[in-house]
Design an enzyme around this catalytic site. Structure first.
Site, short mmCIF file in Angstrom:
data_model
loop_
_atom_site.label_atom_id
_atom_site.label_comp_id
_atom_site.label_asym_id
_atom_site.label_seq_id
_atom_site.Cartn_x
_atom_site.Cartn_y
_atom_site.Cartn_z
N GLY A 47 68.48 14.98 -3.29
CA GLY A 47 67.25 15.76 -3.36
C GLY A 47 67.02 16.70 -2.19
O GLY A 47 66.80 17.90 -2.37
N ASP A 98 83.60 10.91 1.77
CA ASP A 98 82.94 9.83 2.51
C ASP A 98 82.80 10.33 3.94
O ASP A 98 83.79 10.47 4.66
CB ASP A 98 83.77 8.56 2.46
CG ASP A 98 83.22 7.43 3.33
OD1 ASP A 98 82.18 7.63 4.00
OD2 ASP A 98 83.85 6.35 3.35
N TYR A 193 68.27 1.85 10.31
CA TYR A 193 67.96 3.23 9.97
C TYR A 193 67.27 3.93 11.15
O TYR A 193 67.66 5.04 11.53
CB TYR A 193 67.07 3.27 8.74
CG TYR A 193 66.70 4.66 8.27
CD1 TYR A 193 67.61 5.44 7.58
CD2 TYR A 193 65.43 5.18 8.52
CE1 TYR A 193 67.28 6.71 7.13
CE2 TYR A 193 65.09 6.45 8.09
CZ TYR A 193 66.01 7.21 7.39
OH TYR A 193 65.68 8.47 6.97
N THR A 228 61.68 11.67 -2.83
CA THR A 228 63.10 11.60 -3.20
C THR A 228 63.38 10.26 -3.87
O THR A 228 62.51 9.37 -3.93
CB THR A 228 64.00 11.72 -1.96
OG1 THR A 228 63.79 10.57 -1.12
CG2 THR A 228 63.71 12.99 -1.18
#
Length: 287
Positions: A47, A98, A193, A228
């Site tokens: 997105g 990747d 994260y 998203t």
């Protein structure tokens, strides 16, 4: 390769652009935010990446290579076809990559430079959340988040910069951090994260300092919650509501709202901007 502390006033890759004579005010405004050359967008079928790629094409980009994994290309096939139909004069290609695989990244960047003729812009949108409480998170998941979000950004920037240095044309690299790079997303559990996105901010300043002499500007956008697929999963909803409650503009963002900062970084409007991280989060950082 010689390493110097800074560029110099006479370096044409970092000097101010000469004025273009005889432009109308409208033409001058268009030129200020024009995007030239060719770009790589990682996470380009997703997105945010796809929206940013569209913005670059709207502002004049001639060639585009989208890096993503095979499943993302499959899921976004209709949107990708619409992009190609909307910009028939642009050369748009795809690479299944990747971003945590150095050999794959190097080869894909080199193929892109050959196919498009140059690499002038890199946007690093590839990333995963990997949400889990710190006490329950496996080392495998922690490492995967770091490999994709941080190491992947570095590898793509590294090999894009090598092409830009070889071309002697300069370029713009835009890394993608997050509001999570500055603060906890609690009650969403996202320690890996957050750490990876904090590190991307540090990576931005270091690469900007190193590569300025080559006319390569490195900047970073730090979105808050955006509409998203990553924010649509049920487990994310408590964190999203907490985010909205602490956001002065009172909502999450739309992918299109990242377009302005991205275009600025990649156009003459951002020529004297490097090593900067811009938060696009509705003011969430203020509360």
């Amino acid at each position: 390769m010689a390493y110097n502390a800074t560029s110099t006033p006479t370096n044409p890759l970092t000097a101010p652009l000469p004025p273009t004579p005889n432009l109308t005010p409208a033409e001058r405004a268009t030129e200020r935010f024009s995007v030239t050359g060719n770009a790589i967008v990682t996470g380009g079928a997703g997105g945010l990446g796809l929206e940013a790629a569209r913005a670059l094409l709207e502002h004049g980009l001639k060639g585009l290579c989208l890096f993503d994994i095979a499943s993302s290309f499959t899921a976004s096939r209709a949107a990708l076809q619409t992009l190609s139909d909307t910009f028939p004069e642009a050369k748009i290609i795809e690479e299944v990559v990747d971003v945590a695989d150095e050999g794959a990244v190097q080869a894909a960047v080199e193929r892109t430079a050959e196919a498009l003729g140059s690499v002038d812009v890199l946007l690093c949108f590839a990333g995963i959340a990997g949400s889990a409480p710190a006490v329950d998170m496996s080392l495998e998941l922690w490492q995967k988040v770091m490999d994709i979000n941080l190491t992947g950004s570095w590898l793509c920037a590294k090999y894009a910069a090598k092409e830009m240095i070889k071309q002697k044309t300069g370029g713009s690299i835009v890394l993608v951090s997050s509001v999570a790079g500055y603060k906890s997303l609690f009650p969403l559990y996202a320690p890996a994260y957050s750490v990876s996105k904090s590190a991307v901010i540090g990576l931005t300043t270091n690469l900007a300092a190193e590569w300025a002499q080559h006319g390569i500007r490195v900047n970073c956008v730090c979105p808050g919650y955006m509409e998203t697929a990553m924010t649509s999963v049920p487990r994310a909803q408590p964190g999203i509501q907490a985010y909205i409650d602490r956001t002065p503009l009172g909502r999450i963002g739309q992918p299109s709202e990242l377009a302005g900062p991205v275009v600025m970084f990649c156009s003459p409007a951002g020529r004297y901007i490097t090593g900067v991280s811009i938060m696009v989060n509705g003011g969430n950082h203020t509360i």
